[in-house]
Design a protein around this motif. Structure first.
Motif, PDB file in Angstrom:
ATOM      1  N   MET A   1       0.590  -1.614   0.085  1.00 26.15           N
ATOM      2  CA  MET A   1      -0.237  -0.255  -0.318  1.00 26.15           C
ATOM      3  C   MET A   1       1.025   0.843   0.323  1.00 26.15           C
ATOM      4  SD  MET A   1      -2.898   0.759   2.557  1.00 26.15           S
ATOM      5  CE  MET A   1      -3.763   2.514   2.374  1.00 26.15           C
ATOM      6  N   PHE A   2       0.620   1.732  -0.920  1.00 25.12           N
ATOM      7  CA  PHE A   2       1.478   3.631  -0.926  1.00 25.12           C
ATOM      8  C   PHE A   2       1.143   4.350   0.241  1.00 25.12           C
ATOM      9  CE2 PHE A   2       1.913   7.919  -2.754  1.00 25.12           C
ATOM     10  CZ  PHE A   2       3.003   7.492  -3.198  1.00 25.12           C
ATOM     11  N   PHE A   3      -0.132   5.017   0.194  1.00 28.16           N
ATOM     12  CA  PHE A   3      -0.003   5.419   1.725  1.00 28.16           C
ATOM     13  C   PHE A   3      -0.197   4.804   2.989  1.00 28.16           C
ATOM     14  CE2 PHE A   3      -2.657   8.383   3.871  1.00 28.16           C
ATOM     15  CZ  PHE A   3      -1.817   9.323   4.259  1.00 28.16           C
ATOM     16  N   ASN A   4       1.040   5.147   3.707  1.00 32.46           N
ATOM     17  CA  ASN A   4       0.761   4.668   4.764  1.00 32.46           C
ATOM     18  C   ASN A   4       1.397   5.569   5.834  1.00 32.46           C
ATOM     19  OD1 ASN A   4       3.860   5.149   4.507  1.00 32.46           O
ATOM     20  ND2 ASN A   4       4.159   2.961   3.833  1.00 32.46           N
ATOM     21  N   LYS A   5       1.408   5.162   6.858  1.00 29.19           N
ATOM     22  CA  LYS A   5       1.891   5.795   8.435  1.00 29.19           C
ATOM     23  C   LYS A   5       2.307   7.465   7.753  1.00 29.19           C
ATOM     24  CE  LYS A   5       0.336   3.071  12.204  1.00 29.19           C
ATOM     25  NZ  LYS A   5       0.701   2.649  13.312  1.00 29.19           N
ATOM     26  N   MET A   6       3.910   6.719   6.661  1.00 27.97           N
ATOM     27  CA  MET A   6       5.460   7.086   6.552  1.00 27.97           C
ATOM     28  C   MET A   6       4.916   8.535   6.020  1.00 27.97           C
ATOM     29  SD  MET A   6       9.318   6.222   5.684  1.00 27.97           S
ATOM     30  CE  MET A   6       8.286   5.513   4.229  1.00 27.97           C
ATOM     31  N   VAL A   7       3.997   7.959   4.516  1.00 30.31           N
ATOM     32  CA  VAL A   7       3.439   9.060   4.185  1.00 30.31           C
ATOM     33  C   VAL A   7       2.984   9.947   4.867  1.00 30.31           C
ATOM     34  CG1 VAL A   7       1.860   9.705   2.412  1.00 30.31           C
ATOM     35  CG2 VAL A   7       3.445   8.368   1.916  1.00 30.31           C
ATOM     36  N   LEU A   8       1.762   9.578   5.275  1.00 33.95           N
ATOM     37  CA  LEU A   8       1.310  11.144   6.529  1.00 33.95           C
ATOM     38  C   LEU A   8       1.656  11.459   7.606  1.00 33.95           C
ATOM     39  CD1 LEU A   8      -1.395  11.590   7.326  1.00 33.95           C
ATOM     40  CD2 LEU A   8      -2.084   9.524   8.647  1.00 33.95           C
ATOM     41  N   LYS A   9       3.056  10.785   8.343  1.00 34.03           N
ATOM     42  CA  LYS A   9       3.945  11.707   8.979  1.00 34.03           C
ATOM     43  C   LYS A   9       4.544  12.841   8.043  1.00 34.03           C
ATOM     44  CE  LYS A   9       4.954   7.604  12.043  1.00 34.03           C
ATOM     45  NZ  LYS A   9       6.232   7.319  13.362  1.00 34.03           N
ATOM     46  N   VAL A  10       4.825  12.530   6.882  1.00 32.65           N
ATOM     47  CA  VAL A  10       5.833  12.877   5.842  1.00 32.65           C
ATOM     48  C   VAL A  10       5.106  14.356   5.801  1.00 32.65           C
ATOM     49  CG1 VAL A  10       7.005  13.755   3.958  1.00 32.65           C
ATOM     50  CG2 VAL A  10       7.235  12.198   5.607  1.00 32.65           C
ATOM     51  N   ALA A  11       3.445  14.143   5.429  1.00 33.98           N
ATOM     52  CA  ALA A  11       2.018  15.012   4.966  1.00 33.98           C
ATOM     53  C   ALA A  11       2.212  15.951   6.078  1.00 33.98           C
ATOM     54  CB  ALA A  11       0.913  14.256   4.373  1.00 33.98           C
ATOM     55  N   VAL A  12       2.016  15.388   7.267  1.00 34.64           N
ATOM     56  CA  VAL A  12       1.651  16.499   8.511  1.00 34.64           C
ATOM     57  C   VAL A  12       2.944  17.312   9.032  1.00 34.64           C
ATOM     58  CG1 VAL A  12       1.662  16.764  10.521  1.00 34.64           C
ATOM     59  CG2 VAL A  12      -0.316  15.128   9.142  1.00 34.64           C
ATOM     60  N   VAL A  13       3.919  17.062   9.258  1.00 30.92           N
ATOM     61  CA  VAL A  13       5.277  18.288   9.483  1.00 30.92           C
ATOM     62  C   VAL A  13       5.250  18.789   8.272  1.00 30.92           C
ATOM     63  CG1 VAL A  13       7.941  17.459   9.703  1.00 30.92           C
ATOM     64  CG2 VAL A  13       6.354  16.310  10.680  1.00 30.92           C
ATOM     65  N   VAL A  14       5.260  18.950   6.733  1.00 36.63           N
ATOM     66  CA  VAL A  14       5.418  19.637   5.780  1.00 36.63           C
ATOM     67  C   VAL A  14       4.827  20.114   5.988  1.00 36.63           C
ATOM     68  CG1 VAL A  14       6.041  19.870   3.445  1.00 36.63           C
ATOM     69  CG2 VAL A  14       7.418  18.059   3.945  1.00 36.63           C
ATOM     70  N   GLY A  15       3.468  19.958   5.756  1.00 38.92           N
ATOM     71  CA  GLY A  15       2.327  21.305   6.303  1.00 38.92           C
ATOM     72  C   GLY A  15       2.988  22.156   7.777  1.00 38.92           C
ATOM     73  N   LEU A  16       3.142  21.449   8.881  1.00 38.99           N
ATOM     74  CA  LEU A  16       2.652  22.342   9.715  1.00 38.99           C
ATOM     75  C   LEU A  16       4.521  23.477   9.448  1.00 38.99           C
ATOM     76  CD1 LEU A  16       2.704  19.683  13.270  1.00 38.99           C
ATOM     77  CD2 LEU A  16       1.448  22.106  12.127  1.00 38.99           C
ATOM     78  N   PHE A  17       5.475  22.739   9.108  1.00 37.87           N
ATOM     79  CA  PHE A  17       6.558  23.823   9.049  1.00 37.87           C
ATOM     80  C   PHE A  17       6.867  24.922   8.097  1.00 37.87           C
ATOM     81  CE2 PHE A  17      10.708  24.156   6.578  1.00 37.87           C
ATOM     82  CZ  PHE A  17      11.518  25.191   7.563  1.00 37.87           C
ATOM     83  N   GLY A  18       5.416  24.175   6.896  1.00 42.87           N
ATOM     84  CA  GLY A  18       5.361  25.680   6.150  1.00 42.87           C
ATOM     85  C   GLY A  18       3.821  26.997   6.272  1.00 42.87           C
ATOM     86  N   LEU A  19       3.142  26.611   7.524  1.00 44.74           N
ATOM     87  CA  LEU A  19       2.526  26.953   7.982  1.00 44.74           C
ATOM     88  C   LEU A  19       3.294  27.848   9.176  1.00 44.74           C
ATOM     89  CD1 LEU A  19      -0.785  27.759   8.945  1.00 44.74           C
ATOM     90  CD2 LEU A  19      -0.811  25.651  10.690  1.00 44.74           C
ATOM     91  N   ILE A  20       3.811  27.181   9.897  1.00 46.86           N
ATOM     92  CA  ILE A  20       4.413  28.504  10.902  1.00 46.86           C
ATOM     93  C   ILE A  20       5.867  29.242   9.509  1.00 46.86           C
ATOM     94  CG2 ILE A  20       7.127  28.575  12.091  1.00 46.86           C
ATOM     95  CD1 ILE A  20       5.865  25.019  13.446  1.00 46.86           C
ATOM     96  N   MET A  21       6.765  28.884   8.936  1.00 43.62           N
ATOM     97  CA  MET A  21       7.564  29.350   8.753  1.00 43.62           C
ATOM     98  C   MET A  21       6.801  30.391   7.507  1.00 43.62           C
ATOM     99  SD  MET A  21      10.738  28.565   9.333  1.00 43.62           S
ATOM    100  CE  MET A  21      11.783  30.283   8.238  1.00 43.62           C
ATOM    101  N   SER A  22       5.165  30.368   6.751  1.00 42.11           N
ATOM    102  CA  SER A  22       4.546  31.870   5.728  1.00 42.11           C
ATOM    103  C   SER A  22       3.276  32.150   7.537  1.00 42.11           C
ATOM    104  CB  SER A  22       3.853  30.661   4.914  1.00 42.11           C
ATOM    105  OG  SER A  22       2.712  29.719   5.878  1.00 42.11           O
ATOM    106  N   ARG A  23       3.529  32.200   8.207  1.00 43.14           N
ATOM    107  CA  ARG A  23       2.530  33.239   9.264  1.00 43.14           C
ATOM    108  C   ARG A  23       3.945  34.941   9.211  1.00 43.14           C
ATOM    109  NH1 ARG A  23      -0.211  30.920   9.626  1.00 43.14           N
ATOM    110  NH2 ARG A  23      -1.124  32.305   9.006  1.00 43.14           N
ATOM    111  N   LYS A  24       2.469  35.794   8.966  1.00 40.74           N
ATOM    112  CA  LYS A  24       3.188  36.979   9.393  1.00 40.74           C
ATOM    113  C   LYS A  24       4.571  37.381   9.827  1.00 40.74           C
ATOM    114  CE  LYS A  24       1.050  41.571   9.323  1.00 40.74           C
ATOM    115  NZ  LYS A  24      -0.295  42.511   9.654  1.00 40.74           N
ATOM    116  N   GLN A  25       4.220  36.713  11.192  1.00 46.45           N
ATOM    117  CA  GLN A  25       5.076  37.181  12.088  1.00 46.45           C
ATOM    118  C   GLN A  25       6.513  37.336  11.180  1.00 46.45           C
ATOM    119  OE1 GLN A  25       1.882  35.893  12.787  1.00 46.45           O
ATOM    120  NE2 GLN A  25       0.900  36.479  14.121  1.00 46.45           N
ATOM    121  N   VAL A  26       6.438  35.948  11.507  1.00 46.25           N
ATOM    122  CA  VAL A  26       7.290  35.246  10.845  1.00 46.25           C
ATOM    123  C   VAL A  26       8.703  36.331   9.191  1.00 46.25           C
ATOM    124  CG1 VAL A  26       8.978  33.126  10.041  1.00 46.25           C
ATOM    125  CG2 VAL A  26       7.325  32.911  11.240  1.00 46.25           C
TER     126      VAL A  26
END
Length: 126
Positions: A1-26
């Motif tokens: 199965m292609f979609f597994n826990k590792m893919v979900l972990k990477v997607a969540v962490v990349v999304g959070l990093f993008g969210l943090i680094m694109s904040r107006k304050q940053v």
């Protein structure tokens, strides 16, 4: 199965990093910095992000060498992908950029070469 826990972990962490680094304050914090300082700060944050991601997803198999390899690949890709906002390109086009926009790998590499006396009369070094 292609979609597994590792893919979900990477997607969540990349999304959070993008969210943090694109904040107006940053972005407002980075904007007045020099391009070099902004890029160094980005790579510090990116290195921490890559390390945490590697340890979380790959656990004991991840080493600092893996982090360094990803950072070097990112630097090389940055030179290729962000050339339109380097000093070389903006000198030709006359564009004016902030530190956020101009803190690219290409710009820092071009400035470093220029500072040690390597000029680009051929148009090859950007």
């Amino acid at each position: 199965m292609f979609f597994n826990k590792m893919v979900l972990k990477v997607a969540v962490v990349v999304g959070l990093f993008g969210l943090i680094m694109s904040r107006k304050q940053v972005l407002e914090w980075i904007a007045p910095m020099s391009s070099l300082n902004a890029l160094v700060l980005w790579y510090v944050f990116f290195g921490i992000f890559i390390s945490l991601l590697g340890y979380w997803v790959f656990s004991a198999k991840w080493t600092p060498r893996h982090t360094l390899a990803v950072l070097l690949i990112s630097w090389a890709l940055g030179i290729v992908l962000y050339f339109p906002v380097s000093d070389y390109s903006t000198d030709i086009t006359g564009a004016q950029l902030t530190a956020v926009e101009s803190s690219t790998e290409d710009m820092v590499t071009f400035d470093a070469l220029k500072s040690i006396g390597i000029t680009d009369s051929t148009g090859i070094i950007t």
